[in-house]
Scaffold this motif. Structure first.
Motif, PDB file in Angstrom:
ATOM      1  N   VAL A 214       9.225  -6.067  -2.868  1.00  0.00           N
ATOM      2  CA  VAL A 214       8.181  -5.359  -2.138  1.00  0.00           C
ATOM      3  C   VAL A 214       6.906  -5.381  -2.971  1.00  0.00           C
ATOM      4  CG1 VAL A 214       7.545  -3.185  -1.012  1.00  0.00           C
ATOM      5  CG2 VAL A 214       9.946  -3.872  -1.124  1.00  0.00           C
ATOM      6  N   TYR A 215       5.787  -5.743  -2.321  1.00  0.00           N
ATOM      7  CA  TYR A 215       4.511  -5.881  -3.008  1.00  0.00           C
ATOM      8  C   TYR A 215       3.415  -5.161  -2.239  1.00  0.00           C
ATOM      9  CZ  TYR A 215       6.983  -9.651  -5.340  1.00  0.00           C
ATOM     10  OH  TYR A 215       7.905 -10.370  -6.045  1.00  0.00           O
ATOM     11  N   LYS A 216       2.531  -4.503  -2.979  1.00  0.00           N
ATOM     12  CA  LYS A 216       1.317  -3.929  -2.400  1.00  0.00           C
ATOM     13  C   LYS A 216       0.216  -4.966  -2.594  1.00  0.00           C
ATOM     14  CE  LYS A 216      -1.934  -0.094  -2.882  1.00  0.00           C
ATOM     15  NZ  LYS A 216      -2.278   1.076  -3.720  1.00  0.00           N
ATOM     16  N   ILE A 217      -0.513  -5.246  -1.533  1.00  0.00           N
ATOM     17  CA  ILE A 217      -1.581  -6.231  -1.571  1.00  0.00           C
ATOM     18  C   ILE A 217      -2.875  -5.538  -1.169  1.00  0.00           C
ATOM     19  CG2 ILE A 217      -2.424  -8.416  -0.633  1.00  0.00           C
ATOM     20  CD1 ILE A 217       0.584  -8.909   0.181  1.00  0.00           C
ATOM     21  N   GLU A 218      -3.884  -5.593  -2.043  1.00  0.00           N
ATOM     22  CA  GLU A 218      -5.178  -4.988  -1.745  1.00  0.00           C
ATOM     23  C   GLU A 218      -6.236  -6.074  -1.697  1.00  0.00           C
ATOM     24  OE1 GLU A 218      -6.053  -0.920  -3.403  1.00  0.00           O
ATOM     25  OE2 GLU A 218      -4.545  -1.621  -4.842  1.00  0.00           O
ATOM     26  N   SER A 219      -7.005  -6.073  -0.610  1.00  0.00           N
ATOM     27  CA  SER A 219      -8.073  -7.052  -0.449  1.00  0.00           C
ATOM     28  C   SER A 219      -9.098  -6.509   0.521  1.00  0.00           C
ATOM     29  CB  SER A 219      -7.505  -8.374   0.073  1.00  0.00           C
ATOM     30  OG  SER A 219      -8.543  -9.317   0.247  1.00  0.00           O
TER      31      SER A 219
ATOM     32  N   GLY B 197     -10.863  -3.903   0.630  1.00  0.00           N
ATOM     33  CA  GLY B 197     -10.755  -2.485   0.944  1.00  0.00           C
ATOM     34  C   GLY B 197      -9.564  -2.114   1.800  1.00  0.00           C
ATOM     35  N   ARG B 198      -8.672  -3.047   2.051  1.00  0.00           N
ATOM     36  CA  ARG B 198      -7.486  -2.774   2.866  1.00  0.00           C
ATOM     37  C   ARG B 198      -6.246  -2.954   2.011  1.00  0.00           C
ATOM     38  NH1 ARG B 198      -5.813  -5.549   8.629  1.00  0.00           N
ATOM     39  NH2 ARG B 198      -4.295  -3.959   9.196  1.00  0.00           N
ATOM     40  N   ALA B 199      -5.253  -2.077   2.205  1.00  0.00           N
ATOM     41  CA  ALA B 199      -3.997  -2.166   1.465  1.00  0.00           C
ATOM     42  C   ALA B 199      -2.852  -2.420   2.434  1.00  0.00           C
ATOM     43  CB  ALA B 199      -3.752  -0.884   0.672  1.00  0.00           C
TER      44      ALA B 199
ATOM     45  N   GLY C 200       7.126   5.812   9.739  1.00  0.00           N
ATOM     46  CA  GLY C 200       7.020   4.687   8.821  1.00  0.00           C
ATOM     47  C   GLY C 200       5.707   3.978   9.072  1.00  0.00           C
ATOM     48  N   PRO C 201       5.348   3.038   8.200  1.00  0.00           N
ATOM     49  CA  PRO C 201       4.089   2.317   8.384  1.00  0.00           C
ATOM     50  C   PRO C 201       4.163   1.348   9.560  1.00  0.00           C
ATOM     51  CG  PRO C 201       5.320   1.383   6.558  1.00  0.00           C
ATOM     52  CD  PRO C 201       6.071   2.608   7.003  1.00  0.00           C
TER      53      PRO C 201
ATOM     54  N   GLU D 200       1.260  -1.887   7.104  1.00  0.00           N
ATOM     55  CA  GLU D 200       0.176  -1.097   6.522  1.00  0.00           C
ATOM     56  C   GLU D 200       0.731  -0.394   5.288  1.00  0.00           C
ATOM     57  OE1 GLU D 200      -2.937  -0.905   7.431  1.00  0.00           O
ATOM     58  OE2 GLU D 200      -2.852  -1.861   9.401  1.00  0.00           O
ATOM     59  N   PHE D 201      -0.104  -0.133   4.298  1.00  0.00           N
ATOM     60  CA  PHE D 201       0.304   0.652   3.130  1.00  0.00           C
ATOM     61  C   PHE D 201       0.059   2.120   3.438  1.00  0.00           C
ATOM     62  CE2 PHE D 201      -0.836   2.920  -0.768  1.00  0.00           C
ATOM     63  CZ  PHE D 201       0.317   2.722  -1.498  1.00  0.00           C
ATOM     64  N   VAL D 202       1.045   2.941   3.147  1.00  0.00           N
ATOM     65  CA  VAL D 202       0.918   4.385   3.327  1.00  0.00           C
ATOM     66  C   VAL D 202       1.004   5.029   1.950  1.00  0.00           C
ATOM     67  CG1 VAL D 202       1.914   6.447   4.366  1.00  0.00           C
ATOM     68  CG2 VAL D 202       1.970   4.282   5.611  1.00  0.00           C
ATOM     69  N   ALA D 203      -0.068   5.670   1.539  1.00  0.00           N
ATOM     70  CA  ALA D 203      -0.080   6.329   0.234  1.00  0.00           C
ATOM     71  C   ALA D 203       0.870   7.519   0.258  1.00  0.00           C
ATOM     72  CB  ALA D 203      -1.496   6.793  -0.107  1.00  0.00           C
TER      73      ALA D 203
END
Length: 113
Positions: free
Chosen positions: A13-18, A20-22, A54-55, A68-71
């Motif tokens: 599992v990877y978080k990808i930020e680009s 301004g979107r995660a 869930g996202p 989508e990333f959920v903080a």
């Protein structure tokens, strides 16, 4: 920016930020591919996103999915102790109930491909 997330069950599992979107990319493990048929992998993730427990799933294939990333943070045992019932009742119980109320996906309700 790509960051490996370590709280996954058995998948990568990877978080990808680009820009301004995660987002989160989940790559299904070999053991997931043995246990779950390709058309079924990620279907519960989709259902959880639609139920808002869930996202949102943006894309799904037999090899992985993109959401989508959920903080947030992982719920710890101390969060559920007797002196903290308000958190368990107000935050955890409604989401768990919504998760358990979800209908099982049928073969005809593919949502994202």
């Amino acid at each position: 920016v790509v960051e490996a997330l370590t709280e996954g069950f058995s998948n990568e599992v990877y978080k990808i930020e680009s820009s301004g979107r995660a987002l989160v990319a989940k790559i299904f493990s070999e053991s997931a591919k043995v246990r779950i048929s390709g058309s079924e992998r990620g279907r519960w993730d989709e259902r959880a996103g639609l139920a808002r427990v869930g996202p949102a799933v943006l894309a799904r294939s037999a090899d992985g999915l993109l959401t989508e990333f959920v903080a947030g943070r992982r719920v710890e045992l101390d969060d559920l102790r007797r002196d903290n019932w308000a958190f368990a009742i107000d935050e955890v119980a409604p989401k768990l109930a919504a998760l358990h109320d979800m209908a099982e996906p049928s073969a005809n309700d593919t949502l994202v491909v």
